[in-house]
Scaffold this motif. Structure first.
Motif, PDB file in Angstrom:
ATOM      1  N   ALA A 245       0.848  -1.199   0.179  1.00 28.46           N
ATOM      2  CA  ALA A 245      -0.087   0.026   0.083  1.00 28.46           C
ATOM      3  C   ALA A 245       0.856   1.327  -0.102  1.00 28.46           C
ATOM      4  N   CYS A 246       2.008   1.313   0.866  1.00 25.02           N
ATOM      5  CA  CYS A 246       2.920   2.236   0.640  1.00 25.02           C
ATOM      6  C   CYS A 246       3.456   2.624  -0.846  1.00 25.02           C
ATOM      7  N   GLU A 247       3.537   1.536  -1.279  1.00 23.43           N
ATOM      8  CA  GLU A 247       4.516   1.572  -2.548  1.00 23.43           C
ATOM      9  C   GLU A 247       3.474   2.183  -3.634  1.00 23.43           C
ATOM     10  N   ALA A 248       2.318   1.752  -3.622  1.00 20.36           N
ATOM     11  CA  ALA A 248       1.295   2.321  -4.207  1.00 20.36           C
ATOM     12  C   ALA A 248       1.010   3.763  -4.214  1.00 20.36           C
ATOM     13  N   ALA A 249       1.060   4.253  -2.873  1.00 19.38           N
ATOM     14  CA  ALA A 249       0.764   5.523  -2.468  1.00 19.38           C
ATOM     15  C   ALA A 249       2.046   6.560  -2.797  1.00 19.38           C
ATOM     16  N   GLY A 250       3.238   5.731  -3.132  1.00 19.75           N
ATOM     17  CA  GLY A 250       4.276   6.544  -3.160  1.00 19.75           C
ATOM     18  C   GLY A 250       5.062   7.112  -1.964  1.00 19.75           C
ATOM     19  N   VAL A 251       4.637   6.213  -0.834  1.00 24.01           N
ATOM     20  CA  VAL A 251       5.213   6.626   0.585  1.00 24.01           C
ATOM     21  C   VAL A 251       6.450   6.089   0.872  1.00 24.01           C
TER      22      VAL A 251
END
Length: 260
Positions: A245-251
């Motif tokens: 989820a972090c990768e998808a959100a650019g976090v």
């Protein structure tokens, strides 16, 4: 007539219900109730404590989740070593000369502890504990939000605090949360606190969310925001679904590793 045994998942779910209903549970009482050994109950309580569904105390446990939060003093003692490591890692992301928001939370206080020797910082906070940590440091200007002070944790909340925070636009927000779900929602228990945190998010150029792994998949009823609202997640251990989820959100994920 002997009692029919229950599986561990059922037993643990029932332990959480009993703790929430009565406020606390004892090892011996639960062992008698379920017809298992005290060692088995201790293992159950340890697992539930790691998930922040209860909090272990000597001889048993106290309720610690659902719609009720632990006392602030109790929260300071949970995952203290992990919070210290997270505090150091989050503080390392803060350049000298920055303007900051810091919200209420034991993890954000751990960050503040690692900022005490920094230079040229302007810190705006609704956390009077952070004021105590930083106010006398020569390299730091501290600005405390005005408003109603919540007695149990010394957070400044309410409409006055929100209006005060809207008067600033800072470089970085350092925020905590009581829970974060695998889909990226991060959560808290108190509506007034959440409204302040949301205002902080709206008025910061970059956001660092600092939470220890006991907060992962921890239930809390009020949504602060989503990973799309932050730039960094600083934690000790990241489960695979949350990392995705972090990768998808650019976090950007900063992982300190398990701390004993």
């Amino acid at each position: 007539m002997s009692r029919a045994p229950v599986d561990s998942d059922t037993r643990q779910a029932r332990i959480v219900e009993i703790a929430r209903d009565s406020g606390s549970v004892s090892v011996d009482g639960l062992a008698t109730m379920f017809g298992v050994t005290p060692q088995t109950i201790r293992k159950d309580l340890t697992l539930l404590d790691r998930r922040s569904l209860i909090a272990r105390v000597h001889g048993g446990a106290v309720a610690g989740s659902g719609t009720d939060n632990l006392s602030y003093a109790e929260r300071r003692s949970i995952a203290a070593a992990a919070k210290a490591a997270i505090g150091a890692a989050a503080a390392a992301l803060v350049p000298d000369g920055s303007s900051l928001f810091i919200n209420i939370g034991t993890t954000t206080e751990a960050i503040a502890q690692h900022l005490v020797d920094r230079r040229g910082l302007m810190v705006i906070t609704n956390n009077l504990n952070v004021v105590d940590i930083l106010a006398d440091r020569p390299g730091i200007e501290v600005i405390a939000a005005g408003g109603r002070v919540r007695a149990n944790d010394r957070a400044v909340v309410g409409a006055l605090a929100i209006d005060f925070i809207r008067g600033f636009k800072v470089d970085l927000a350092l925020i905590g949360a009581s829970g974060i779900e695998a889909n990226g929602d991060f959560l808290d228990f108190d509506v007034d606190e959440v409204r302040v945190s949301q205002t902080i998010l709206e008025n910061a150029r970059r956001v660092i969310l600092a939470v220890d792994s006991t907060k992962l998949d921890r239930p809390a009823p009020v949504r602060i925001g989503h990973l799309a609202d932050i730039d960094y997640l600083v934690t000790d251990i990241v489960a695979a679904p949350l990392r995705i989820a972090c990768e998808a959100a650019g976090v950007t994920v900063v992982e300190t590793g398990a701390t004993r």
